[in-house]
Design an enzyme around this catalytic site. Structure first.
Site, short mmCIF file in Angstrom:
data_model
loop_
_atom_site.label_atom_id
_atom_site.label_comp_id
_atom_site.label_asym_id
_atom_site.label_seq_id
_atom_site.Cartn_x
_atom_site.Cartn_y
_atom_site.Cartn_z
N ALA A 1 0.85 -1.19 0.00
CA ALA A 1 0.00 0.00 0.00
C ALA A 1 0.88 1.24 0.00
O ALA A 1 2.10 1.15 -0.16
CB ALA A 1 -0.91 -0.01 1.22
N ASN A 2 0.30 2.40 0.16
CA ASN A 2 1.07 3.65 0.28
C ASN A 2 0.37 4.58 1.25
O ASN A 2 -0.69 4.26 1.78
CB ASN A 2 1.26 4.29 -1.11
N ARG A 3 0.98 5.73 1.50
CA ARG A 3 0.54 6.60 2.59
C ARG A 3 -0.55 7.60 2.21
O ARG A 3 -0.82 8.53 2.96
CB ARG A 3 1.74 7.39 3.14
#
Ligand code: C5P
Length: 224
Positions: A29-31
């Site tokens: 995932a990412n932020r």
């Protein structure tokens, strides 16, 4: 500018990260918080646009007055976007994972006692902004993307505009010291084929309102 209206227009917005499965319990995932994309969907709906939001997993509530489609992967986001066409305007604010795991495992990958670690082979994800920009007769009349950069903002945004085939790019500085990711403020440069506008430091809600008014002006919907 209370007279800027998007009534009668259809809008599509993407927001949030995508989750790309490694196995049934793990993912890449990412932020991205989704704050900017959700604020844009809410603003367009408030201004009267019939708005569909295609959102990756976020902690945010569904914006009022918006049809929200929840997806996890980039492939699902692309399918949900295609299903939302035709629209007048598309705003692609999601932080789509550039890569997915090439062959996600069907069962949880087990640790083994030999100390060997699994290797993940990645595969490219579809570029949703680029694909929507080249959707032929179904292309949104106005296609807007984001460019998160840490340097040479305008030049990189111009290059991205050409490469993706979109109409506008909202370029924002995501150097770690700016706190843009997950933060509440954003400094935007609106880059079009013809020129670029520097917006002041604004809250993400103000950015959304300002973008809504620019879209209304583009469609000749601002009555001063
Ligand atoms: O190429 P880059 O990720 O910098 O481009 C950012 C823009 O492209 C954003 O508008 C983002 O939502 C969109 N994008 C996309 N699908 C991807 C990658 C980026 O829609 N796979």
């Amino acid at each position: 500018l209370a007279d800027a209206t998007l009534k009668g227009l259809k809008a599509l917005v993407t927001s949030g990260p995508t989750f790309e499965p490694i196995d049934p319990v793990r993912y890449i995932a990412n932020r991205s918080s989704g704050k900017q994309g959700h604020a844009i969907a809410a603003a367009l709906a408030r201004m009267g646009a019939e708005t569909t939001l295609v959102s990756g997993p976020t902690r945010l509530p569904d914006p009022p007055g918006v049809t929200t489609r929840h997806i996890e992967t980039a492939a699902e986001m692309l399918a949900a976007c295609e299903a939302a066409l035709p629209v007048d305007v598309g705003v692609f604010a999601a932080a789509v994972a550039d890569w997915k795991v090439a062959r996600p495992a069907n069962q949880k990958i087990k640790k083994d006692d030999s100390g060997r670690t699994p290797a993940l082979e990645l595969a490219a994800n579809p570029d949703i902004l680029q694909s929507m920009s080249h959707a032929g007769a179904r292309r949104p009349k106005l296609v807007i993307g984001f460019a998160a950069e840490t340097e040479n903002l305008i030049a990189f945004a111009k290059a991205k505009l050409e490469k993706k085939g979109c109409d506008w790019i909202l370029a924002n500085d995501v150097s770690p010291d700016r706190g843009t990711f997950g933060g509440d403020r954003n400094t935007i440069h609106l880059v079009t084929q013809a020129n670029s506008e520097d917006w002041p430091d604004l809250s993400k809600l103000e950015v959304a309102d300002r973008l809504g008014r620019r879209i209304a002006a583009h469609f000749g919907r601002v009555h001063a």
